[in-house]
Design an enzyme around this catalytic site. Structure first.
Site, PDB file in Angstrom:
ATOM      1  N   ARG A  93      38.131  14.174 -28.838  1.00  0.00           N
ATOM      2  CA  ARG A  93      37.462  14.864 -27.722  1.00  0.00           C
ATOM      3  C   ARG A  93      38.303  16.077 -27.381  1.00  0.00           C
ATOM      4  O   ARG A  93      39.486  15.952 -27.047  1.00  0.00           O
ATOM      5  CB  ARG A  93      37.339  13.943 -26.505  1.00  0.00           C
ATOM      6  CG  ARG A  93      37.014  14.697 -25.237  1.00  0.00           C
ATOM      7  CD  ARG A  93      36.586  13.821 -24.108  1.00  0.00           C
ATOM      8  NE  ARG A  93      35.271  13.266 -24.340  1.00  0.00           N
ATOM      9  CZ  ARG A  93      34.512  12.718 -23.384  1.00  0.00           C
ATOM     10  NH1 ARG A  93      34.962  12.648 -22.140  1.00  0.00           N
ATOM     11  NH2 ARG A  93      33.325  12.240 -23.662  1.00  0.00           N
ATOM     12  N   HIS A 124      27.830  16.972 -28.031  1.00  0.00           N
ATOM     13  CA  HIS A 124      28.251  15.590 -27.738  1.00  0.00           C
ATOM     14  C   HIS A 124      27.357  14.632 -28.536  1.00  0.00           C
ATOM     15  O   HIS A 124      26.504  13.949 -27.989  1.00  0.00           O
ATOM     16  CB  HIS A 124      28.111  15.350 -26.228  1.00  0.00           C
ATOM     17  CG  HIS A 124      28.876  14.159 -25.724  1.00  0.00           C
ATOM     18  ND1 HIS A 124      29.629  13.338 -26.541  1.00  0.00           N
ATOM     19  CD2 HIS A 124      28.992  13.640 -24.467  1.00  0.00           C
ATOM     20  CE1 HIS A 124      30.167  12.377 -25.811  1.00  0.00           C
ATOM     21  NE2 HIS A 124      29.808  12.535 -24.556  1.00  0.00           N
ATOM     22  N   GLN A 156      27.006  10.752 -27.637  1.00  0.00           N
ATOM     23  CA  GLN A 156      26.189  10.500 -26.456  1.00  0.00           C
ATOM     24  C   GLN A 156      24.703  10.547 -26.817  1.00  0.00           C
ATOM     25  O   GLN A 156      23.927   9.689 -26.404  1.00  0.00           O
ATOM     26  CB  GLN A 156      26.501  11.550 -25.373  1.00  0.00           C
ATOM     27  CG  GLN A 156      25.674  11.391 -24.105  1.00  0.00           C
ATOM     28  CD  GLN A 156      26.000  10.121 -23.339  1.00  0.00           C
ATOM     29  OE1 GLN A 156      27.148   9.862 -23.042  1.00  0.00           O
ATOM     30  NE2 GLN A 156      24.987   9.326 -23.022  1.00  0.00           N
ATOM     31  N   ASP A 209      22.715  16.680 -16.393  1.00  0.00           N
ATOM     32  CA  ASP A 209      24.167  16.566 -16.572  1.00  0.00           C
ATOM     33  C   ASP A 209      24.824  17.446 -15.512  1.00  0.00           C
ATOM     34  O   ASP A 209      24.156  18.269 -14.876  1.00  0.00           O
ATOM     35  CB  ASP A 209      24.532  17.038 -17.996  1.00  0.00           C
ATOM     36  CG  ASP A 209      26.017  16.909 -18.314  1.00  0.00           C
ATOM     37  OD1 ASP A 209      26.714  16.140 -17.619  1.00  0.00           O
ATOM     38  OD2 ASP A 209      26.490  17.581 -19.254  1.00  0.00           O
ATOM     39  N   CYS A 216      24.168  11.379 -18.844  1.00  0.00           N
ATOM     40  CA  CYS A 216      25.289  10.939 -19.683  1.00  0.00           C
ATOM     41  C   CYS A 216      26.427  10.345 -18.844  1.00  0.00           C
ATOM     42  O   CYS A 216      27.223   9.571 -19.349  1.00  0.00           O
ATOM     43  CB  CYS A 216      25.801  12.099 -20.524  1.00  0.00           C
ATOM     44  SG  CYS A 216      26.255  13.551 -19.553  1.00  0.00           S
ATOM     45  N   ARG A 247      26.293   3.408 -25.659  1.00  0.00           N
ATOM     46  CA  ARG A 247      27.374   4.149 -26.306  1.00  0.00           C
ATOM     47  C   ARG A 247      28.157   3.206 -27.224  1.00  0.00           C
ATOM     48  O   ARG A 247      28.524   3.565 -28.337  1.00  0.00           O
ATOM     49  CB  ARG A 247      28.338   4.726 -25.245  1.00  0.00           C
ATOM     50  CG  ARG A 247      27.780   5.834 -24.378  1.00  0.00           C
ATOM     51  CD  ARG A 247      27.533   7.098 -25.152  1.00  0.00           C
ATOM     52  NE  ARG A 247      28.717   7.603 -25.826  1.00  0.00           N
ATOM     53  CZ  ARG A 247      29.674   8.360 -25.255  1.00  0.00           C
ATOM     54  NH1 ARG A 247      29.545   8.723 -23.995  1.00  0.00           N
ATOM     55  NH2 ARG A 247      30.707   8.793 -25.957  1.00  0.00           N
TER      56      ARG A 247
HETATM   57  N1  NVA Z   1      28.870  18.308 -19.893  1.00  0.00           N
HETATM   58  C1  NVA Z   1      29.830  17.316 -19.522  1.00  0.00           C
HETATM   59  C2  NVA Z   1      29.554  16.034 -20.224  1.00  0.00           C
HETATM   60  C3  NVA Z   1      30.458  14.885 -19.856  1.00  0.00           C
HETATM   61  C4  NVA Z   1      30.164  13.641 -20.630  1.00  0.00           C
HETATM   62  C5  NVA Z   1      31.234  17.810 -19.811  1.00  0.00           C
HETATM   63  O1  NVA Z   1      31.435  18.410 -20.881  1.00  0.00           O
HETATM   64  O2  NVA Z   1      32.121  17.636 -18.990  1.00  0.00           O
HETATM   65  N1   CP Z   2      29.305  10.396 -21.089  1.00  0.00           N
HETATM   66  C1   CP Z   2      30.602  10.447 -21.441  1.00  0.00           C
HETATM   67  O1   CP Z   2      30.973  10.934 -22.512  1.00  0.00           O
HETATM   68  O2   CP Z   2      31.426   9.883 -20.533  1.00  0.00           O
HETATM   69  P1   CP Z   2      33.021   9.973 -20.514  1.00  0.00           P
HETATM   70  O3   CP Z   2      33.368  11.417 -20.203  1.00  0.00           O
HETATM   71  O4   CP Z   2      33.435   9.048 -19.426  1.00  0.00           O
HETATM   72  O5   CP Z   2      33.555   9.577 -21.846  1.00  0.00           O
END
Ligand code: NVA
Ligand code: CP
Length: 301
Positions: free
Chosen positions: A102, A129, A132, A219, A259, A287
């Protein structure tokens, strides 16, 4: 399937095959069947951003498959102090059977795959992502039976989620609409892909986008790494909220997905979130199953 770097790399058949395996793994888990599909395999999980769901579901998933997962934070790794990704990739390939990462830049994920010799899984970048969206597609199919004739609507920022959902819609044949403020559109190339492959609408009004939608998705307005833009974004996204009015515009029985984490009172009202909590927390659970399926596809002998 060698890696999961972005959803667009997968064919429709590969996606459906992951979803089928995810359904099977969910069924086995619910029925107390534990099969060590990845006995003795080791997954490294590099996190350059925070996480609840991704971290826990990958770690638990690997445990349930008989393997082992190592949490590698950028605060502890040399990568956080500037060791090049091409060196990290080659070193980790000597110890591990797979890497989940990540991070911010998509290029870092692609480079890990390029320089390493083991499967790489994208656990979120600024661009996309995919894990997800595999769980989202699983949840949609579980509740709607199939993807045929469905319309998926996204309200909010044209961010990593919007990008991957759009690709997910293209691969499964769902229509896709998005409502976002000017200047916050999804990736241009992916919008072109959607225009070519499916019924695609971009509009500036949430209710208009939600019209005839079977799934309404949202989101956060400010993603990880955009914390400094929070105030500016709160202004820009006012009106781009999933609320009762928007849900009235959608089809009767429309699902709501998020998400998570969610910001009640911003991109979604507390009432809508609670009314659709079953769907949203099934989505979070999925997930685990979807990622177990991805790991099996990539790491099983
Ligand atoms: N768009 C959000 C998704 C989190 C799962 C982010 O990138 O923070
Ligand atoms: N939806 C998602 O990826 O959650 P986290 O940021 O908690 O991993």
């Amino acid at each position: 399937m060698k890696h999961l770097l972005k959803l667009n790399d997968l064919s429709r058949e590969e996606i459906l095959s992951v979803l089928n395996l995810a359904d099977q793994l969910k069924f086995e888990r619910k029925n107390g069947v534990a099969i060590d599909y990845l006995k003795g395999k080791k997954l490294g999980m590099i996190f350059q951003k925070s996480s609840t769901r991704t971290r826990v579901s990958f770690e638990v998933g690997m445990y349930e498959l008989g393997g082992y997962a190592l949490f590698l934070s950028n605060r502890d790794l040399q990568i956080g102090r500037g060791e090049p990704v091409e060196d990290t990739a080659r070193v980790l390939s000597r110890y591990l059977d797979g890497i989940m990462i990540r991070t911010f830049e998509q290029k870092e994920v692609e480079d890990l795959a390029k320089y390493g010799t083991i499967p790489v899984i994208n656990g979120l970048t600024d661009y996309c992502h995919p894990c997800q969206v595999l769980a989202d597609l699983m949840t949609i199919r579980e509740r709607k039976g199939s993807f045929k004739g469905l319309k998926l609507c996204f309200i909010g920022d044209g961010n990593n989620m919007a990008n991957s959902l759009m690709v997910g819609a293209c691969k499964t044949g769902m229509s896709f609409s998005i409502a976002c403020p000017e200047g916050y559109e999804p990736d241009k190339e992916l919008m072109e892909l959607a225009k070519k492959n499916i019924e695609f609408t971009l509009c500036r009004n949430a209710e208009e986008a939600a019209k005839n939608a079977d799934i309404v998705y949202t989101d956060v307005w400010a993603s990880m790494g955009q914390e400094e833009e929070k105030a500016k974004r709160e202004k820009a996204f006012k009106g781009f909220q999933v609320n009762e009015k928007v849900m009235k515009a959608a089809n009767k029985g429309a699902m709501v997905l998020h998400c998570l984490p969610a910001h009640r009172g911003e991109e979604i009202t507390a009432d809508v979130l609670e009314a659709h909590a079953d769907e949203i927390f099934d989505e979070a659970e999925n997930r685990l199953h979807a990622q177990k399926a991805v790991m099996c596809k990539l790491m099983k002998d």
